[in-house]
Design an enzyme around this catalytic site. Structure first.
Site, PDB file in Angstrom:
ATOM      1  N   ARG A 182       0.819  -1.223   0.000  1.00  0.00           N
ATOM      2  CA  ARG A 182       0.000   0.000   0.000  1.00  0.00           C
ATOM      3  C   ARG A 182       0.849   1.267   0.000  1.00  0.00           C
ATOM      4  O   ARG A 182       0.507   2.261   0.651  1.00  0.00           O
ATOM      5  CB  ARG A 182      -0.944   0.036   1.205  1.00  0.00           C
ATOM      6  CG  ARG A 182      -1.957  -1.049   1.246  1.00  0.00           C
ATOM      7  CD  ARG A 182      -2.883  -0.978   0.011  1.00  0.00           C
ATOM      8  NE  ARG A 182      -3.952  -1.909   0.176  1.00  0.00           N
ATOM      9  CZ  ARG A 182      -3.832  -3.204  -0.121  1.00  0.00           C
ATOM     10  NH1 ARG A 182      -2.723  -3.674  -0.616  1.00  0.00           N
ATOM     11  NH2 ARG A 182      -4.858  -4.015   0.061  1.00  0.00           N
ATOM     12  N   CYS A 230     -10.605  -0.695   3.631  1.00  0.00           N
ATOM     13  CA  CYS A 230      -9.974  -1.091   4.892  1.00  0.00           C
ATOM     14  C   CYS A 230      -9.371   0.124   5.584  1.00  0.00           C
ATOM     15  O   CYS A 230      -8.707   0.943   4.955  1.00  0.00           O
ATOM     16  CB  CYS A 230      -8.883  -2.135   4.626  1.00  0.00           C
ATOM     17  SG  CYS A 230      -9.575  -3.757   4.277  1.00  0.00           S
ATOM     18  N   GLU A 300      -4.604   2.871   7.294  1.00  0.00           N
ATOM     19  CA  GLU A 300      -4.296   2.804   5.867  1.00  0.00           C
ATOM     20  C   GLU A 300      -4.855   4.023   5.140  1.00  0.00           C
ATOM     21  O   GLU A 300      -4.352   4.417   4.087  1.00  0.00           O
ATOM     22  CB  GLU A 300      -4.914   1.521   5.275  1.00  0.00           C
ATOM     23  CG  GLU A 300      -4.500   1.256   3.853  1.00  0.00           C
ATOM     24  CD  GLU A 300      -5.375   0.227   3.172  1.00  0.00           C
ATOM     25  OE1 GLU A 300      -6.406   0.592   2.589  1.00  0.00           O
ATOM     26  OE2 GLU A 300      -5.028  -0.954   3.220  1.00  0.00           O
TER      27      GLU A 300
HETATM   28  N1  EPU Z   1     -11.337 -12.085   8.807  1.00  0.00           N
HETATM   29  C1  EPU Z   1     -12.040 -12.295   9.959  1.00  0.00           C
HETATM   30  N2  EPU Z   1     -12.949 -11.354  10.345  1.00  0.00           N
HETATM   31  C2  EPU Z   1     -13.153 -10.213   9.639  1.00  0.00           C
HETATM   32  C3  EPU Z   1     -12.396  -9.999   8.472  1.00  0.00           C
HETATM   33  C4  EPU Z   1     -11.498 -10.948   8.060  1.00  0.00           C
HETATM   34  O1  EPU Z   1     -11.891 -13.307  10.624  1.00  0.00           O
HETATM   35  O2  EPU Z   1     -14.004  -9.404  10.056  1.00  0.00           O
HETATM   36  C5  EPU Z   1     -10.399 -13.111   8.361  1.00  0.00           C
HETATM   37  C6  EPU Z   1     -10.825 -13.742   7.045  1.00  0.00           C
HETATM   38  O3  EPU Z   1     -11.740 -14.772   7.236  1.00  0.00           O
HETATM   39  C7  EPU Z   1      -9.502 -14.223   6.492  1.00  0.00           C
HETATM   40  C8  EPU Z   1      -8.508 -13.199   7.002  1.00  0.00           C
HETATM   41  O4  EPU Z   1      -9.135 -12.523   8.089  1.00  0.00           O
HETATM   42  O5  EPU Z   1      -9.178 -15.457   7.030  1.00  0.00           O
HETATM   43  C9  EPU Z   1      -8.101 -12.192   5.924  1.00  0.00           C
HETATM   44  O6  EPU Z   1      -9.252 -11.475   5.482  1.00  0.00           O
HETATM   45  P1  EPU Z   1      -9.433 -11.015   3.963  1.00  0.00           P
HETATM   46  O7  EPU Z   1      -9.224 -12.159   3.071  1.00  0.00           O
HETATM   47  O8  EPU Z   1     -10.697 -10.260   3.893  1.00  0.00           O
HETATM   48  O9  EPU Z   1      -8.216 -10.068   3.698  1.00  0.00           O
HETATM   49  P2  EPU Z   1      -7.742  -8.785   4.467  1.00  0.00           P
HETATM   50  O10 EPU Z   1      -6.316  -8.992   4.764  1.00  0.00           O
HETATM   51  O11 EPU Z   1      -8.633  -8.397   5.592  1.00  0.00           O
HETATM   52  C10 EPU Z   1      -6.926  -7.526   2.334  1.00  0.00           C
HETATM   53  C11 EPU Z   1      -6.910  -6.084   1.939  1.00  0.00           C
HETATM   54  C12 EPU Z   1      -8.215  -5.703   1.235  1.00  0.00           C
HETATM   55  C13 EPU Z   1      -8.426  -6.636   0.053  1.00  0.00           C
HETATM   56  C14 EPU Z   1      -8.484  -8.080   0.600  1.00  0.00           C
HETATM   57  C15 EPU Z   1      -8.711  -9.112  -0.487  1.00  0.00           C
HETATM   58  C16 EPU Z   1      -5.618  -4.804   3.561  1.00  0.00           C
HETATM   59  C17 EPU Z   1      -5.648  -3.956   4.786  1.00  0.00           C
HETATM   60  N3  EPU Z   1      -6.795  -5.256   3.127  1.00  0.00           N
HETATM   61  O12 EPU Z   1      -7.928  -7.665   3.336  1.00  0.00           O
HETATM   62  O13 EPU Z   1      -8.050  -4.398   0.768  1.00  0.00           O
HETATM   63  O14 EPU Z   1      -9.626  -6.313  -0.631  1.00  0.00           O
HETATM   64  O15 EPU Z   1      -7.229  -8.376   1.228  1.00  0.00           O
HETATM   65  O16 EPU Z   1      -7.693  -9.081  -1.407  1.00  0.00           O
HETATM   66  O17 EPU Z   1      -4.536  -5.036   3.004  1.00  0.00           O
HETATM   67  C18 EPU Z   1      -8.404  -2.079   1.149  1.00  0.00           C
HETATM   68  O18 EPU Z   1      -7.191  -1.965   1.005  1.00  0.00           O
HETATM   69  O19 EPU Z   1      -9.143  -1.105   1.343  1.00  0.00           O
HETATM   70  C19 EPU Z   1      -8.978  -3.411   1.095  1.00  0.00           C
HETATM   71  C20 EPU Z   1     -10.250  -3.629   1.331  1.00  0.00           C
END
Ligand code: EPU
Length: 322
Positions: A182, A230, A300
């Site tokens: 990011r 996020c 972020e």
């Molecule tokens: N999870 C939970 N509870 C929640 C949210 C997530 O248990 O409320 C768990 C999910 O089940 C999963 C893990 O956390 O096992 C990771 O969650 P997710 O796959 O949604 O990925 P993330 O790391 O939370 C990142 C990016 C998103 C992007 C997604 C998918 C960041 C901060 N976020 O989310 O980016 O869309 O991967 O590629 O890097 C953004 O930057 O605004 C954004 C939404």
């Protein structure tokens, strides 16, 4: 106003700003300006720097929270350059580089990322499908290295035309660009055009990949609600959303803002919300996650205006751009 003399630019004083963001929160910009050429954008930046006036570039406001008091500075919108871009896109067939399967697509900064990604996928120009479901502009995608599980924007960047922090209009080739999580070394510059290195693929298959990624995101994230995506960065090897969820913070509310029950790294806002509700909620989440996990989350999103300064803890958390 004399200050703008000689610039090819439209200027609006006390321009509504918050409503130009995805959160639709926050006050006006002291000045909003639309440069019609790159040289004028560079001149605005240099004059602002000389006079100590804060300035920002606004894309679709997908990652920005504007303070209720507004932003006492200059906000540049590059849409007037984009009109040319659309024309150029239609007139200019994509050039074919050395690799016969490769294709170079030129995109100006203010073009909508999702539209570009969709249009490329439809045409069988593969490489941008991972941008499905990511709101924002091409310029924002370069500065933030937008992305997620399926890939990041920096992966397909061939070169970036930008105005650097000294006001010079320069091109940075791929080996001069630094893309991180990011982040990129285009921060603090004005990105105005990008060359993307895509490759030819079957249009149907490419578009299907775009739709699959979009569907997966829609299933996991509250994409239809008012938010800035996020709120926190993922700490190395961990998920901020998971940490917030495990701390029992889903649905926690401050005024008109609350933590999404679908994905805990999203703060949502209702129409009566104030930007300050979000700022307070960020602090609540950060404090409770730290108490629960011993990890201090870093934001972020960008915060524009006095709230970023007033809330020292938010600033310390890594608000880029303040
Ligand atoms: N999870 C939970 N509870 C929640 C949210 C997530 O248990 O409320 C768990 C999910 O089940 C999963 C893990 O956390 O096992 C990771 O969650 P997710 O796959 O949604 O990925 P993330 O790391 O939370 C990142 C990016 C998103 C992007 C997604 C998918 C960041 C901060 N976020 O989310 O980016 O869309 O991967 O590629 O890097 C953004 O930057 O605004 C954004 C939404």
């Amino acid at each position: 106003m004399d200050w703008w003399n000689g610039l090819k630019i439209r200027v609006q004083a006390d321009a509504p700003l918050g409503e130009r963001t995805w959160f639709r929160l926050g006050g006006p910009a002291r000045w909003m300006v639309w440069p019609t050429d790159v040289e004028s954008a560079a001149a605005v930046m240099l004059r602002a720097e000389e006079c100590g006036i804060p300035w920002r570039v606004l894309g679709r406001g997908a990652n920005v929270l504007v303070a209720d008091e507004g932003f006492d500075g200059i906000v540049m919108v590059l849409d007037d350059l984009a009109e040319r871009e659309d024309t150029e896109w239609r007139k200019r067939p994509p050039s074919t580089p050395a690799d016969p399967a490769g294709v170079t697509v030129t995109a100006y900064a203010s073009i909508d990322l999702m539209k570009l990604s969709h249009r490329c996928s439809q045409g069988g120009f593969a490489g941008l499908e991972c941008m499905a479901g990511i709101p924002g502009t091409v310029g924002g995608a370069v500065c933030m290295n937008a992305g997620g599980r399926w890939g990041a924007f920096g992966d397909v960047v061939q070169s970036v035309d930008l105005i650097d922090s000294a006001g010079r209009v320069i091109r940075r080739n791929r080996d001069e660009m630094e893309f991180g999580y990011r982040s990129s070394n285009a921060r603090g510059c004005i990105v105005w055009r990008v060359d993307l290195e895509l490759h030819r693929d079957d249009p149907e298959a490419t578009l299907a990949r775009f739709h699959d990624i979009w569907k997966a995101k829609k299933a996991e994230q509250p994409m239809a609600d008012r938010s800035a995506g996020c709120i926190f960065k993922n700490p190395p090897g961990l998920s901020a959303g998971k940490l917030i969820d495990e701390a029992g913070l889903k649905d926690t509310r401050r005024g008109g803002a609350w933590v999404s029950s679908r994905h805990a790294n999203f703060i949502l806002a209702e129409s009566t919300a104030k930007a300050n509700d979000v700022v307070e909620l960020i602090e609540v989440v950060r404090t409770r996650v730290e108490a629960h996990h011993g990890i201090r989350l870093q934001t972020e999103i960008d915060l524009w205006g006095p709230a970023a300064i007033a809330s020292a803890s938010v600033t310390k958390g890594g608000m880029v751009g303040e």
